[in-house]
Design a protein around this motif. Structure first.
Motif, PDB file in Angstrom:
ATOM      1  N   THR A  68       0.403  -2.168  -4.460  1.00  0.00           N
ATOM      2  CA  THR A  68      -0.191  -3.476  -4.179  1.00  0.00           C
ATOM      3  C   THR A  68      -0.509  -3.604  -2.694  1.00  0.00           C
ATOM      4  O   THR A  68       0.159  -3.001  -1.851  1.00  0.00           O
ATOM      5  CB  THR A  68       0.763  -4.615  -4.601  1.00  0.00           C
ATOM      6  OG1 THR A  68       0.125  -5.880  -4.337  1.00  0.00           O
ATOM      7  CG2 THR A  68       2.069  -4.551  -3.835  1.00  0.00           C
ATOM      8  N   GLY A  69      -1.540  -4.390  -2.404  1.00  0.00           N
ATOM      9  CA  GLY A  69      -1.907  -4.664  -1.027  1.00  0.00           C
ATOM     10  C   GLY A  69      -1.497  -6.052  -0.594  1.00  0.00           C
ATOM     11  O   GLY A  69      -1.830  -6.496   0.510  1.00  0.00           O
ATOM     12  N   ARG A  70      -0.759  -6.774  -1.456  1.00  0.00           N
ATOM     13  CA  ARG A  70      -0.306  -8.117  -1.106  1.00  0.00           C
ATOM     14  C   ARG A  70       1.084  -8.348  -1.686  1.00  0.00           C
ATOM     15  O   ARG A  70       1.540  -7.589  -2.547  1.00  0.00           O
ATOM     16  CB  ARG A  70      -1.282  -9.171  -1.626  1.00  0.00           C
ATOM     17  CG  ARG A  70      -1.465  -9.163  -3.140  1.00  0.00           C
ATOM     18  CD  ARG A  70      -2.659  -9.996  -3.573  1.00  0.00           C
ATOM     19  NE  ARG A  70      -2.809 -10.026  -5.023  1.00  0.00           N
ATOM     20  CZ  ARG A  70      -2.300 -10.979  -5.806  1.00  0.00           C
ATOM     21  NH1 ARG A  70      -1.616 -11.984  -5.256  1.00  0.00           N
ATOM     22  NH2 ARG A  70      -2.471 -10.940  -7.103  1.00  0.00           N
ATOM     23  N   TYR A  71       1.737  -9.398  -1.222  1.00  0.00           N
ATOM     24  CA  TYR A  71       3.091  -9.673  -1.695  1.00  0.00           C
ATOM     25  C   TYR A  71       3.030 -10.425  -3.021  1.00  0.00           C
ATOM     26  O   TYR A  71       3.043 -11.661  -3.075  1.00  0.00           O
ATOM     27  CB  TYR A  71       3.865 -10.460  -0.643  1.00  0.00           C
ATOM     28  CG  TYR A  71       4.170  -9.631   0.581  1.00  0.00           C
ATOM     29  CD1 TYR A  71       5.096  -8.586   0.524  1.00  0.00           C
ATOM     30  CD2 TYR A  71       3.511  -9.854   1.781  1.00  0.00           C
ATOM     31  CE1 TYR A  71       5.370  -7.800   1.631  1.00  0.00           C
ATOM     32  CE2 TYR A  71       3.786  -9.076   2.903  1.00  0.00           C
ATOM     33  CZ  TYR A  71       4.706  -8.050   2.818  1.00  0.00           C
ATOM     34  OH  TYR A  71       4.968  -7.270   3.920  1.00  0.00           O
ATOM     35  N   ALA A  72       2.918  -9.658  -4.089  1.00  0.00           N
ATOM     36  CA  ALA A  72       2.832 -10.192  -5.451  1.00  0.00           C
ATOM     37  C   ALA A  72       3.275  -9.080  -6.393  1.00  0.00           C
ATOM     38  O   ALA A  72       3.558  -7.964  -5.963  1.00  0.00           O
ATOM     39  CB  ALA A  72       1.405 -10.628  -5.766  1.00  0.00           C
ATOM     40  N   SER A  73       3.366  -9.412  -7.671  1.00  0.00           N
ATOM     41  CA  SER A  73       3.759  -8.401  -8.651  1.00  0.00           C
ATOM     42  C   SER A  73       2.792  -7.227  -8.570  1.00  0.00           C
ATOM     43  O   SER A  73       1.584  -7.399  -8.756  1.00  0.00           O
ATOM     44  CB  SER A  73       3.738  -8.992 -10.061  1.00  0.00           C
ATOM     45  OG  SER A  73       4.087  -7.998 -11.018  1.00  0.00           O
ATOM     46  N   ASN A  96       0.806  -1.226   0.000  1.00  0.00           N
ATOM     47  CA  ASN A  96       0.000   0.000   0.000  1.00  0.00           C
ATOM     48  C   ASN A  96       0.838   1.276   0.000  1.00  0.00           C
ATOM     49  O   ASN A  96       0.417   2.312   0.529  1.00  0.00           O
ATOM     50  CB  ASN A  96      -0.957  -0.003   1.195  1.00  0.00           C
ATOM     51  CG  ASN A  96      -1.892  -1.191   1.166  1.00  0.00           C
ATOM     52  OD1 ASN A  96      -2.533  -1.471   0.160  1.00  0.00           O
ATOM     53  ND2 ASN A  96      -1.963  -1.919   2.278  1.00  0.00           N
ATOM     54  N   LYS A  97       2.013   1.210  -0.611  1.00  0.00           N
ATOM     55  CA  LYS A  97       2.873   2.377  -0.775  1.00  0.00           C
ATOM     56  C   LYS A  97       3.054   2.670  -2.261  1.00  0.00           C
ATOM     57  O   LYS A  97       2.859   1.793  -3.108  1.00  0.00           O
ATOM     58  CB  LYS A  97       4.240   2.129  -0.128  1.00  0.00           C
ATOM     59  CG  LYS A  97       4.194   1.759   1.346  1.00  0.00           C
ATOM     60  CD  LYS A  97       3.573   2.854   2.201  1.00  0.00           C
ATOM     61  CE  LYS A  97       3.635   2.467   3.680  1.00  0.00           C
ATOM     62  NZ  LYS A  97       3.015   3.501   4.545  1.00  0.00           N
ATOM     63  N   LEU A  98       3.434   3.880  -2.579  1.00  0.00           N
ATOM     64  CA  LEU A  98       3.684   4.242  -3.971  1.00  0.00           C
ATOM     65  C   LEU A  98       5.048   3.708  -4.378  1.00  0.00           C
ATOM     66  O   LEU A  98       6.069   4.065  -3.792  1.00  0.00           O
ATOM     67  CB  LEU A  98       3.627   5.755  -4.149  1.00  0.00           C
ATOM     68  CG  LEU A  98       3.718   6.251  -5.599  1.00  0.00           C
ATOM     69  CD1 LEU A  98       2.556   5.701  -6.443  1.00  0.00           C
ATOM     70  CD2 LEU A  98       3.706   7.776  -5.634  1.00  0.00           C
ATOM     71  N   LEU A  99       5.056   2.849  -5.391  1.00  0.00           N
ATOM     72  CA  LEU A  99       6.271   2.202  -5.855  1.00  0.00           C
ATOM     73  C   LEU A  99       6.655   2.728  -7.236  1.00  0.00           C
ATOM     74  O   LEU A  99       5.789   3.100  -8.033  1.00  0.00           O
ATOM     75  CB  LEU A  99       6.068   0.682  -5.953  1.00  0.00           C
ATOM     76  CG  LEU A  99       5.412  -0.012  -4.752  1.00  0.00           C
ATOM     77  CD1 LEU A  99       5.161  -1.493  -5.077  1.00  0.00           C
ATOM     78  CD2 LEU A  99       6.280   0.125  -3.505  1.00  0.00           C
TER      79      LEU A  99
END
Length: 211
Positions: free
Chosen positions: A99-104, A79-82
């Motif tokens: 993203t809100g999960r550990y995925a691409s 949930n951060k700007l990447l």
């Protein structure tokens, strides 16, 4: 040497290697406070001398080989700007992700924009570099740098494997093979020349710029 002393020595070396320091890009002439990872991945920031009311910065990101480099402007991944970028032949592709999960992470849009700086974006025999104006990338919503930050912790990640669709800014990326966080002393990123450097940005080539 005792084991504990050896471990402390290794940790100190790693910390020193991940401490951002001033670096001037030879082609653009822009000076950044830059994190340089042992893999060749790097990320740097340049800010105006007077940051009052400022929401923009100039960034540079790059690496070696054909893989991707990424940065979290909020420290962690979720949930951060990447920002993710990679080379595509003689071009460089970049995008915002979230993203809100550990995925691409998927591409995300908002008021923030990337605008490439031509004389700081290139691919050569040793590395690739993407330099851009990040407009409205300093916000108060907790996803990115805040206007009051003086030494924010920013996250970084990389993978030496190229994305499946190198020409597509929305391509999925493989899980990172290295990651971490580093504290950026923003006082070392400030410059009286920022307005001049911002003039190098060309809106028509915000991503996928061929240098």
């Amino acid at each position: 040497m005792k084991c504990s002393s050896l471990v402390l020595g290794v940790l100190a070396t790693l910390a020193a290697a991940q401490t951002p320091s001033p670096y001037t890009d030879a082609k653009s002439g822009i000076t950044f406070n830059t994190l340089q990872h042992s893999s060749g991945m790097f990320f740097g920031l340049a800010l105006p001398a007077n940051a009052t009311g400022n929401t923009d910065f100039i960034a540079t990101i790059g690496g070696k080989g054909t893989g991707w480099s990424g940065v979290s402007l909020g420290g962690g991944m979720l949930n951060k700007l990447l920002i993710v970028a990679w080379p595509n032949a003689q071009a460089v592709v970049g995008s915002f992700r979230k993203t809100g999960r550990y995925a691409s992470p998927a591409v995300v849009t908002g008021s923030f924009t990337q605008t490439a700086i031509a004389n700081g974006t290139y691919v050569n025999s040793t590395h690739w570099t993407y330099t851009f104006l990040c407009s409205k990338c300093i916000q108060t919503d907790g996803t990115t740098l805040k206007p009051t930050d003086t030494a924010p912790s920013l996250g970084f990640a990389l993978n030496p494997t190229a994305p499946a669709q190198k020409a597509n800014p929305a391509s999925s990326v493989s899980k990172h093979t290295a990651q971490g966080q580093a504290a950026f002393d923003l006082s070392k990123a400030k410059s009286e020349n920022l307005e001049v450097w911002k003039g190098y940005a060309v809106p028509e080539v915000a991503t996928g710029f061929a240098g």
